[in-house]
Design a protein around this motif. Structure first.
Motif, short mmCIF file in Angstrom:
data_model
loop_
_atom_site.label_atom_id
_atom_site.label_comp_id
_atom_site.label_asym_id
_atom_site.label_seq_id
_atom_site.Cartn_x
_atom_site.Cartn_y
_atom_site.Cartn_z
N ALA A 85 1.04 -1.18 -0.05
CA ALA A 85 -0.04 -0.14 0.04
C ALA A 85 1.06 1.17 0.07
O ALA A 85 0.52 2.42 -0.38
CB ALA A 85 -0.84 -0.11 1.10
N LEU A 86 2.03 1.29 0.30
CA LEU A 86 3.03 2.34 0.38
C LEU A 86 3.67 2.55 -0.84
O LEU A 86 4.20 3.58 -1.21
CB LEU A 86 4.26 1.99 1.28
N TYR A 87 3.38 1.90 -1.77
CA TYR A 87 4.05 1.85 -3.16
C TYR A 87 3.82 3.34 -3.70
O TYR A 87 2.89 4.11 -3.76
CB TYR A 87 3.72 0.77 -4.49
N GLY A 88 5.00 4.19 -4.16
CA GLY A 88 4.96 5.31 -4.44
C GLY A 88 4.82 6.42 -3.59
O GLY A 88 4.87 7.67 -3.79
N VAL A 89 4.74 6.08 -2.25
CA VAL A 89 4.60 6.92 -1.24
C VAL A 89 5.86 7.75 -0.92
O VAL A 89 6.88 7.05 -0.69
CB VAL A 89 3.94 6.42 0.10
N ASP A 90 5.85 8.72 -0.62
CA ASP A 90 7.05 9.65 -0.21
C ASP A 90 7.22 9.62 1.25
O ASP A 90 6.44 10.42 1.85
CB ASP A 90 6.96 11.19 -0.53
N VAL A 91 7.82 8.60 1.94
CA VAL A 91 7.71 8.21 2.94
C VAL A 91 8.76 9.42 3.94
O VAL A 91 8.42 9.66 4.90
CB VAL A 91 8.46 6.94 3.47
N ARG A 92 9.80 9.92 3.13
CA ARG A 92 10.46 10.81 3.65
C ARG A 92 9.63 12.15 4.21
O ARG A 92 9.68 12.71 5.35
CB ARG A 92 11.71 11.27 2.96
N ALA A 93 8.88 12.50 3.33
CA ALA A 93 7.83 13.82 3.53
C ALA A 93 6.93 13.37 4.59
O ALA A 93 6.48 14.28 5.49
CB ALA A 93 7.21 14.01 2.17
N ALA A 94 6.50 12.24 4.59
CA ALA A 94 5.53 11.71 5.69
C ALA A 94 6.10 11.72 6.99
O ALA A 94 5.49 12.37 8.00
CB ALA A 94 4.91 10.39 5.40
N LEU A 95 7.28 11.42 7.09
CA LEU A 95 7.95 11.48 8.65
C LEU A 95 8.29 12.95 8.88
O LEU A 95 8.28 13.14 9.96
CB LEU A 95 9.09 10.57 8.51
N LEU A 96 9.01 13.78 7.94
CA LEU A 96 9.15 15.15 8.27
C LEU A 96 8.16 15.85 8.59
O LEU A 96 8.20 16.90 9.47
CB LEU A 96 9.86 15.68 6.80
N GLY A 97 7.09 15.63 8.06
CA GLY A 97 5.87 16.42 8.46
C GLY A 97 4.86 15.74 9.23
O GLY A 97 4.15 16.45 10.07
N GLY A 98 5.20 14.69 9.52
CA GLY A 98 4.27 13.62 10.55
C GLY A 98 4.70 13.32 12.08
O GLY A 98 3.91 13.20 12.87
N LEU A 99 6.06 13.36 12.29
CA LEU A 99 6.55 13.22 13.45
C LEU A 99 6.54 14.39 14.35
O LEU A 99 6.89 15.51 13.92
CB LEU A 99 8.00 12.66 13.15
N TRP A 100 5.97 14.33 15.64
CA TRP A 100 5.87 15.46 16.64
C TRP A 100 7.07 15.96 16.94
O TRP A 100 7.04 17.26 17.14
CB TRP A 100 4.97 14.96 17.73
#
Length: 332
Positions: A85-100
């Protein structure tokens, strides 16, 4: 302290690493559903990381399995039975913007590369110029390291350093050596690999044969590559490596047949605390028995001349991967 994440097939671990001391000083661990939706998977990673007392603006290291674009931080999981389900997902952006904690940067590396880098920094591969690491679990992870640097090409190194892309008998390696392959060959839908290992120790010939055939084939595939690479140590981690009493004899025989004949051990070698001795208990401070017995490699007295070809079980593959991820973050 360096904040890190280690994302496995069914879990995520968040930790703070004291890199000079080569220690994991804080750790939280949570399950992940590899077949869940992208939001569920990333949410699980964020919730685990939320328990980490990391300072805002820190650079994080993240060890994650492939296929993955490590430079861009984009997931490429497809046809591997996990995280699709993560195929193509920018995980870096998700962590930069999602980690408190709001990281200043996030550095990604392959989990097997992190494992071997950690073992080289202060574990079973420490002091070796050329080392190879293998992780055995849901699949086969691999890494080749020379003088502290991961190598993805060169003599003996498979394309991208990935043993899972090599073939045995005209079929992908993981059709022979993986949790899936072992369960298919054993043929009992109610059994897992740990059950098969227990039955092998109890004397069941079918269980012994299935495990021995898989591990011997792995050794035979690795042997020529280790010889060509000039490796002086092979470090084995992953869930299957905890059954070292069963893994070591078959793997050693396969390596020898492939042209890389291991020595009996290294000065001070012992079975790590989280490795099964074969009797349901864990190692104490008693010396381990010689290779070929049911308790794994022997302890070689300190002061003995260093051997040239050693096969070692990882003390803690997770700790090694966390330390390797911290090393990548520190040197990025």
């Amino acid at each position: 302290m360096i904040p890190v994440l280690e994302i496995g097939g069914t879990h995520v671990t968040a930790a703070l690493v004291d890199l000079p001391g080569r220690r994991v000083v804080h750790r939280t661990r949570s399950p992940l559903d590899p077949h869940g939706g992208a939001g569920d998977i990333l949410g699980g990673v964020r919730r685990c990381a939320a328990g980490l007392p990391a300072p805002p603006g820190a650079r994080w290291g993240v060890a994650v399995p492939g296929p993955f674009d490590y430079a861009k931080g984009v997931a490429l999981f497809a046809g591997v039975g996990k995280f699709e389900a993560l195929y193509g997902v920018d995980v870096r952006a998700a962590l930069l913007g999602g980690l408190w904690q709001r990281p200043g940067d996030v550095v990604f590396l392959n989990d097997a590369h992190a494992f071997l880098a950690g073992e080289w920094t202060g574990g079973a591969a420490h002091g070796h110029r050329r080392a190879v690491g293998i992780t055995l679990g849901t699949g086969v992870g691999s890494a080749f390291l020379a003088d502290g640097l991961i190598r993805e090409d060169g003599s003996g190194v498979p394309p991208g350093g990935r043993m899972d892309l090599t073939e045995v008998g005209g079929r992908p390696l993981e059709d022979t050596v993986s949790r899936r392959a072992i369960l298919v060959r054993y043929g009992d839908p109610a059994a897992d690999v740990r059950d098969i290992a227990d039955r092998a120790r109890a004397g069941e010939q079918r269980a012994r044969r299935v495990l021995a055939d898989a591990l011997t084939a792995l050794g035979a595939a690795l042997g020529p590559r280790l010889a060509a690479f000039g490796a002086t140590v092979l470090v084995v981690g992953g869930s299957m490596a905890r059954s070292w009493d069963l893994v070591f004899p078959a793997l050693r025989g396969g390596l020898a047949s492939g042209g890389w004949v291991p020595d009996d051990g290294e000065p001070g070698d012992v079975v790590p605390d989280d490795v099964d001795r074969g009797d349901g208990s864990q190692r104490t401070d008693t010396p381990a028995s010689p290779p070929g017995t049911t308790t794994g490699p022997r302890r070689v007295p300190a002061g003995t001349a260093r051997h040239t070809r050693a096969v070692r079980p990882a003390g803690s593959a997770e700790d090694a991967a966390l330390i390797g991820a911290a090393r990548a973050a520190a040197t990025a």
